[in-house]
Design an enzyme around this catalytic site. Structure first.
Site, mmCIF file in Angstrom:
data_model
loop_
_atom_site.group_PDB
_atom_site.id
_atom_site.type_symbol
_atom_site.label_atom_id
_atom_site.label_comp_id
_atom_site.label_asym_id
_atom_site.label_seq_id
_atom_site.Cartn_x
_atom_site.Cartn_y
_atom_site.Cartn_z
ATOM 1 N N LEU A 1 -38.550 6.243 -11.599
ATOM 2 C CA LEU A 1 -37.114 6.532 -11.631
ATOM 3 C C LEU A 1 -36.474 5.781 -10.471
ATOM 4 O O LEU A 1 -36.500 6.228 -9.327
ATOM 5 C CB LEU A 1 -36.865 8.040 -11.513
ATOM 6 C CG LEU A 1 -36.999 8.860 -12.796
ATOM 7 C CD1 LEU A 1 -38.392 8.739 -13.397
ATOM 8 C CD2 LEU A 1 -36.676 10.331 -12.535
ATOM 9 N N ILE A 2 -35.942 4.615 -10.780
ATOM 10 C CA ILE A 2 -35.483 3.706 -9.732
ATOM 11 C C ILE A 2 -33.971 3.780 -9.571
ATOM 12 O O ILE A 2 -33.224 3.752 -10.552
ATOM 13 C CB ILE A 2 -35.942 2.259 -10.026
ATOM 14 C CG1 ILE A 2 -35.642 1.352 -8.829
ATOM 15 C CG2 ILE A 2 -35.338 1.732 -11.318
ATOM 16 C CD1 ILE A 2 -36.333 0.008 -8.905
ATOM 17 N N CYS B 1 -30.490 -20.564 -5.986
ATOM 18 C CA CYS B 1 -31.765 -19.951 -5.607
ATOM 19 C C CYS B 1 -32.879 -20.735 -6.289
ATOM 20 O O CYS B 1 -32.621 -21.605 -7.127
ATOM 21 C CB CYS B 1 -31.822 -18.471 -5.987
ATOM 22 S SG CYS B 1 -31.916 -18.164 -7.759
ATOM 23 N N GLN C 1 -34.739 18.639 -2.422
ATOM 24 C CA GLN C 1 -36.146 18.291 -2.207
ATOM 25 C C GLN C 1 -36.877 19.307 -1.329
ATOM 26 O O GLN C 1 -37.809 18.964 -0.612
ATOM 27 C CB GLN C 1 -36.245 16.875 -1.632
ATOM 28 C CG GLN C 1 -35.772 15.825 -2.625
ATOM 29 C CD GLN C 1 -35.671 14.421 -2.052
ATOM 30 O OE1 GLN C 1 -36.204 14.138 -0.989
ATOM 31 N NE2 GLN C 1 -34.968 13.548 -2.748
ATOM 32 N N LYS D 1 -31.065 16.867 -11.147
ATOM 33 C CA LYS D 1 -32.453 16.406 -11.062
ATOM 34 C C LYS D 1 -33.273 16.919 -12.248
ATOM 35 O O LYS D 1 -34.147 16.207 -12.762
ATOM 36 C CB LYS D 1 -33.082 16.869 -9.746
ATOM 37 C CG LYS D 1 -32.498 16.199 -8.504
ATOM 38 C CD LYS D 1 -32.838 14.721 -8.461
ATOM 39 C CE LYS D 1 -32.296 14.055 -7.191
ATOM 40 N NZ LYS D 1 -33.005 14.490 -5.977
ATOM 41 N N GLY E 1 -39.092 8.814 -5.648
ATOM 42 C CA GLY E 1 -39.148 8.532 -4.217
ATOM 43 C C GLY E 1 -38.836 9.749 -3.363
ATOM 44 O O GLY E 1 -38.499 9.599 -2.188
#
Length: 483
Positions: free
Chosen positions: A183-184, A457, A296, A265, A287
């Protein structure tokens, strides 16, 4: 050019069949990346190590970067290759390379040999070792636990000597463990937790809950693409983007303020669990770190976990924030994270740190759970390799140019400082500025906006993503430079 790749020691404590499977996967991973990024480079599995060789040094830097960023490798030995005439000539070459390193040291010579020669490996060790002992007065032979082990390899008519040792990532080869769904968010924590599972051998797919619009998604895609390209490009993985705005709107409208953070969440985990089940993925990765934010705490994490049967992995659960940031800096995701906005923290003004199950269920009874099915159905998934292509297709107005001859144009080199130092971009008669990609969000507006900027780039992916991002911010004086 020759490198000797030493697999991570944990691989060799496995059973014989598992060891063979792991080293075969590591060999395949190296070969896939090397083939994609170089030419004329060969990869060989030699049982206890892997050799990467080429008749040219053209791709030396590229191959070294590949080997030191591929999971499952403990050490990379850089080998100097030369021809020799006889045993004494081998000794002379070994002496020249090792004299300074053996002063006031104990040493032993270890030799390997393949091919037809008029000497054995033992004779080679004795001859070279005896010669070094006589030539370097302060050095002394010690067969057990010496200060220095001089490694010599003779293959047919070539002498191979180790001239440098480079530390690898360690961990397990990518694909030796089961897939996970990360889960980014683009922040420090999710990038580091994703990296840790790549390093441990899991193919990491990415699930992004979009709360901040197109610009947020572009930024997160850059992070995911960077992690994949840098550490996991031997694997085919998915990037799944879910528009979570309808879910957030429902929470804001119907859920009590103090419960919003935990409920959000729980909705993340329910939805991610559905996505994981759809693709046959065994676990979710987050994370989260204990006590870092109100959602958390142990109590809240337990309530969050209970909404899905999918295993939830939290590799950073006991990490301090400064340690997370330090690792983000080491792996190259810090600069992405620093410019990434945080959206989750704004939805609850007085969040509970110790949610009660009955209260959560009472609040969630007001929620229309059909929304979760809807956002999963509407989720967009792409092969992460296509992120660059997608950015081009979704933003055809981002013009690509192969010449920098426009009178009012400035080429803006957005590579990292290390890349720019290694290969400076110089174009005769054209102004070239260097502004790393991670500073564009905050510093592009300070540039002379009367000029057109051609973003450059190495591979053209980051420049397209950044051009799209800048256009989202209202800057229309950007193009992509692809010479």
């Amino acid at each position: 050019m020759k490198f000797i790749v030493k697999p991570h020691p944990e691989i060799f404590v496995k059973s014989e069949s598992v060891r063979k499977r792991f080293t075969k996967i590591l060999e395949s991973n190296i070969r896939i990346i090397v083939k994609a990024r170089t030419q004329g480079v060969a990869v060989f599995n030699r049982r206890d190590h892997i050799e990467v060789t080429s008749n040219s040094d053209t791709y030396y830097a590229e191959v070294l970067e590949i080997l030191t960023t591929t999971p499952g490798i403990q050490q990379v030995l850089e080998v100097q290759q030369s021809s020799f005439t006889d045993l004494h000539n081998i000794y002379e070459q070994v002496l020249e390379l090792n004299r300074a390193n053996l002063e006031n040291k104990t040493f032993v010579v270890r030799a390997k040999r393949r091919g037809k020669h008029d000497f054995t490996s033992i004779e080679l060790e004795r001859y070279v070792g005896g010669g070094l002992n006589q030539a370097i007065a302060s050095a002394k032979v010690k067969l057990i636990n010496p200060d220095v082990t001089v490694q010599v390899e003779v293959v047919d008519e070539l002498l191979n000597q180790v001239i440098a040792r480079h530390k690898g990532l360690g961990g397990f080869p990518l694909g030796t463990q089961e897939d996970v769904l990360s889960l980014i968010s683009g922040g420090f924590d999710s990038g580091v937790s994703s990296y840790l599972h790549i390093k441990r051998g899991s193919k990491v797919h990415y699930c992004f809950f979009n709360l901040g619009g197109p610009a947020h998604e572009i930024g997160v895609k850059q992070t995911a693409y960077y992690l994949w390209q840098k550490y996991g490009s031997s694997a085919k993985v998915r990037f799944i983007a879910i528009d979570f705005a309808p879910v957030v709107a429902e929470i804001l409208e119907k859920i009590d303020d103090g419960q919003m953070g935990v409920v959000l969440k729980r909705m993340f985990m329910r939805t991610a669990g559905m996505v994981a089940e759809k693709f046959g993925i065994q676990a979710l990765v987050t994370g989260e770190a204990l006590g870092q934010v109100s959602s958390q705490t142990l109590t809240n994490l337990r309530h969050i976990d209970n909404v899905t049967d999918t295993l939830i992995l939290r590799p950073l659960i006991n990490w301090d924030k400064e340690d997370i940031i330090r690792l983000a800096r080491e792996i190259g995701t810090e600069d992405f994270a620093k410019t990434m906005p945080e959206f989750c923290g704004v939805i609850s003004k007085s969040p509970t740190v110790k949610a009660v199950k009955e209260k959560l269920e009472e609040e969630e009874a007001k929620f229309d759970f059909a929304l979760l099915d809807q956002v999963v159905y509407n989720a967009r998934q792409i092969d992460i390799r296509d992120i660059g292509k997608e950015s081009l297709e979704k933003a055809p107005e981002v013009e690509l140019v192969n010449s920098a001859e426009e009178g009012n144009a400035v080429v803006l080199d957005i590579r990292s400082p290390d890349e720019e130092d290694e290969s400076p971009l110089e174009i005769v008669g054209v102004e070239v500025k260097h502004l790393p990609f991670y500073k564009l969000a905050t510093q592009f507006g300070d540039l002379d906006q009367s000029k057109t900027y051609l973003l450059y780039c190495s591979r053209g992916v980051m420049s397209r993503l950044q051009a799209l991002y800048l256009q989202e911010q209202g800057f229309n004086n950007v193009k992509v430079y692809r010479p």
